[in-house]
Scaffold this active site. Structure first.
Site, PDB file in Angstrom:
ATOM      1  N   GLY A 154       4.513   8.444 -16.663  1.00 50.81           N
ATOM      2  CA  GLY A 154       4.879   8.026 -15.306  1.00 50.81           C
ATOM      3  C   GLY A 154       6.390   8.025 -15.158  1.00 50.81           C
ATOM      4  N   GLY A 157       9.268   5.212  -9.903  1.00 49.76           N
ATOM      5  CA  GLY A 157       9.066   3.767 -10.025  1.00 49.76           C
ATOM      6  C   GLY A 157       9.505   3.167 -11.355  1.00 49.76           C
ATOM      7  CG  ASP A 159       5.033  11.645 -13.568  1.00 45.93           C
ATOM      8  OD1 ASP A 159       4.171  12.068 -12.768  1.00 45.93           O
ATOM      9  OD2 ASP A 159       5.536  10.511 -13.476  1.00 45.93           O
ATOM     10  CG  ASP A 164      -3.875  15.955 -13.623  1.00 43.38           C
ATOM     11  OD1 ASP A 164      -3.904  14.704 -13.678  1.00 43.38           O
ATOM     12  OD2 ASP A 164      -4.539  16.613 -12.790  1.00 43.38           O
ATOM     13  CE1 TYR A 180      -3.499  -0.016 -10.044  1.00 39.25           C
ATOM     14  CE2 TYR A 180      -3.619  -2.370  -9.626  1.00 39.25           C
ATOM     15  CZ  TYR A 180      -2.917  -1.261 -10.054  1.00 39.25           C
ATOM     16  OH  TYR A 180      -1.631  -1.403 -10.515  1.00 39.25           O
TER      17      TYR A 180
HETATM   18  P1  NAI Z   1       4.774   5.031  -9.051  1.00 39.84           P
HETATM   19  O1  NAI Z   1       3.776   5.701  -8.181  1.00 39.84           O
HETATM   20  O2  NAI Z   1       6.164   4.896  -8.563  1.00 39.84           O
HETATM   21  O3  NAI Z   1       4.820   5.756 -10.480  1.00 39.84           O
HETATM   22  C1  NAI Z   1       3.639   6.116 -11.141  1.00 39.84           C
HETATM   23  C2  NAI Z   1       3.846   7.462 -11.812  1.00 39.84           C
HETATM   24  O4  NAI Z   1       2.601   7.817 -12.434  1.00 39.84           O
HETATM   25  C3  NAI Z   1       4.222   8.588 -10.842  1.00 39.84           C
HETATM   26  O5  NAI Z   1       5.385   9.266 -11.271  1.00 39.84           O
HETATM   27  C4  NAI Z   1       3.017   9.486 -10.857  1.00 39.84           C
HETATM   28  O6  NAI Z   1       3.313  10.867 -10.672  1.00 39.84           O
HETATM   29  C5  NAI Z   1       2.451   9.209 -12.256  1.00 39.84           C
HETATM   30  N1  NAI Z   1       1.056   9.636 -12.290  1.00 39.84           N
HETATM   31  C6  NAI Z   1       0.074   9.295 -11.426  1.00 39.84           C
HETATM   32  N2  NAI Z   1      -1.033  10.007 -11.675  1.00 39.84           N
HETATM   33  C7  NAI Z   1      -0.736  10.816 -12.724  1.00 39.84           C
HETATM   34  C8  NAI Z   1      -1.462  11.819 -13.421  1.00 39.84           C
HETATM   35  N3  NAI Z   1      -2.701  12.166 -13.068  1.00 39.84           N
HETATM   36  N4  NAI Z   1      -0.856  12.446 -14.438  1.00 39.84           N
HETATM   37  C9  NAI Z   1       0.409  12.149 -14.788  1.00 39.84           C
HETATM   38  N5  NAI Z   1       1.154  11.212 -14.152  1.00 39.84           N
HETATM   39  C10 NAI Z   1       0.584  10.567 -13.127  1.00 39.84           C
HETATM   40  O7  NAI Z   1       4.144   3.639  -9.414  1.00 39.84           O
HETATM   41  P2  NAI Z   1       4.728   2.331 -10.118  1.00 39.84           P
HETATM   42  O8  NAI Z   1       4.590   1.247  -9.154  1.00 39.84           O
HETATM   43  O9  NAI Z   1       6.009   2.579 -10.801  1.00 39.84           O
HETATM   44  O10 NAI Z   1       3.582   2.114 -11.200  1.00 39.84           O
HETATM   45  C11 NAI Z   1       3.809   2.065 -12.597  1.00 39.84           C
HETATM   46  C12 NAI Z   1       2.642   1.336 -13.216  1.00 39.84           C
HETATM   47  O11 NAI Z   1       2.678  -0.028 -12.790  1.00 39.84           O
HETATM   48  C13 NAI Z   1       1.266   1.854 -12.829  1.00 39.84           C
HETATM   49  O12 NAI Z   1       0.432   1.848 -13.953  1.00 39.84           O
HETATM   50  C14 NAI Z   1       0.792   0.840 -11.811  1.00 39.84           C
HETATM   51  O13 NAI Z   1      -0.606   0.763 -11.779  1.00 39.84           O
HETATM   52  C15 NAI Z   1       1.410  -0.427 -12.342  1.00 39.84           C
HETATM   53  N6  NAI Z   1       1.563  -1.504 -11.384  1.00 39.84           N
HETATM   54  C16 NAI Z   1       2.275  -1.317 -10.237  1.00 39.84           C
HETATM   55  C17 NAI Z   1       2.473  -2.371  -9.359  1.00 39.84           C
HETATM   56  C18 NAI Z   1       3.291  -2.231  -8.123  1.00 39.84           C
HETATM   57  O14 NAI Z   1       3.241  -3.132  -7.277  1.00 39.84           O
HETATM   58  N7  NAI Z   1       4.074  -1.174  -7.955  1.00 39.84           N
HETATM   59  C19 NAI Z   1       1.890  -3.681  -9.637  1.00 39.84           C
HETATM   60  C20 NAI Z   1       1.183  -3.777 -10.873  1.00 39.84           C
HETATM   61  C21 NAI Z   1       1.045  -2.721 -11.714  1.00 39.84           C
END
Ligand code: NAI
Length: 291
Positions: free
Chosen positions: A8, A12, A32, A41, A155
């Site tokens: 990821g 974020g 990613d 993926d 989720y």
């Molecule tokens: P984000 O959407 O900014 O980053 C997530 C990254 O995961 C993205 O770069 C995306 O391309 C990558 N990703 C998604 N599907 C993918 C796939 N099939 N293959 C490869 N990469 C993939 O999200 P964020 O908020 O930074 O999330 C980071 C983690 O934190 C996640 O696991 C999320 O569930 C968790 N989280 C987020 C919260 C929030 O409020 N933002 C709260 C609690 C947990």
């Protein structure tokens, strides 16, 4: 300088952690689906295997740390993909990379879970158990029966399954015994593209109505700080911990739910583990802990 994997990495929390690790002089392998050192993926088996193979070859089979941040938020109709990425995108990668982590000296793993694990109602226990075994199709079938609640339930179920999977393994000879410190962060709402998309979605009103006593959203800088701490020697004595960073939601919805007394059903676990009685300086093998 160490070798670190961050999934990821393009957005974020993951992107912020990559920046912090690189600032500290480490070599980072970002994974990613776009814009990464390894574009893979994680929602499909071939993508997960590609990620494992590429990381192993780029880190010379020695990883000092890994941050598993790739994840998908709740989205209608995407329940199967959510559980594939959020569960198998962590468990399969960690299983494949474990030997490289064991090859380092006290490697640290930080998995980004979520406070949805402990604050989302109607999560079917059977779906969580199936996810832990890797049966994403079976779990998705059960979850979709929850109708309009299916996306948040998918989720929360995915994050519960991955948290339990990590805690079960963290204590074993293959992980703790091999010097690997496997811990989780459980953030609440953090302002990232994932949260912004949810706020802008048709269910944005519900997301906004979720109580956060701190009365503000978390930031990626805060999460990166906690992640760096869990990657540091400060975490040498942390095994299987879940660190909640959520502005107080969890404490608000279940003030007496945690800490909790040891339930009677956990007694066999305790007695089983006590029988292992490791001699000083050794680590008992807790791998076969009964479910
Ligand atoms: P984000 O959407 O900014 O980053 C997530 C990254 O995961 C993205 O770069 C995306 O391309 C990558 N990703 C998604 N599907 C993918 C796939 N099939 N293959 C490869 N990469 C993939 O999200 P964020 O908020 O930074 O999330 C980071 C983690 O934190 C996640 O696991 C999320 O569930 C968790 N989280 C987020 C919260 C929030 O409020 N933002 C709260 C609690 C947990």
């Amino acid at each position: 300088m160490g070798n670190y994997l961050v999934t990821g990495s393009a957005s974020g929390m993951g992107a912020q952690v990559v920046a912090r690790l690189r600032e500290a002089g480490h070599r980072v392998i970002g994974v990613d689906r776009v814009d990464a050192d390894v574009v893979a993926d994680l929602s499909i088996p071939a993508g997960r295997q590609l990620a494992i193979d590429e990381v192993l070859s780029r880190c010379d089979e020695r990883l000092d740390g890994a941050v598993l941040a790739a994840g998908l938020g709740p989205k209608r109709g995407a329940e199967r993909t959510i559980v594939e990425v959020n569960v198998l995108g962590v468990t399969e990668l960690l299983s494949g990379l474990r030997p490289a982590l064991a090859a380092a000296n006290k490697a640290k793993v930080v998995v980004i879970g979520s406070n949805s694990t402990t604050s989302t109602p109607f999560v079917p226990g059977r779906a969580v158990r199936l996810l832990k075994r890797g049966d994403t199709a079976g779990a998705a079938r059960i979850i979709t029966r929850r109708g309009p609640l299916a996306p948040p339930v998918a989720y929360a179920a995915s994050k519960l399954a991955v948290s339990h999977w990590c805690r079960e393994r963290a204590v074993t000879a293959q992980w703790a015994g091999a010097g690997i410190r496997l811990n989780l962060l459980a953030p609440g709402p953090v302002l990232t593209p994932l949260l912004r998309a949810q706020l802008a979605s048709p269910t944005g009103k519900q997301v906004r109505s979720f109580p956060v006593p701190a009365r503000e959203y978390g930031t990626v800088e805060q999460i990166a700080d906690w992640t760096m701490m869990l990657l540091s020697p400060s975490a040498d004595f942390m095994v299987g911990s879940v660190v909640t960073v959520d502005g107080g939601t969890e404490a608000l919805v279940r003030p007496n739910g945690w800490p909790a007394r040891l339930p009677l059903r956990s007694l066999p676990h305790l007695l089983w583990a006590m029988k292992k009685a490791p001699s000083r300086g050794q680590v008992a093998d807790y791998s076969a802990l009964p479910d």
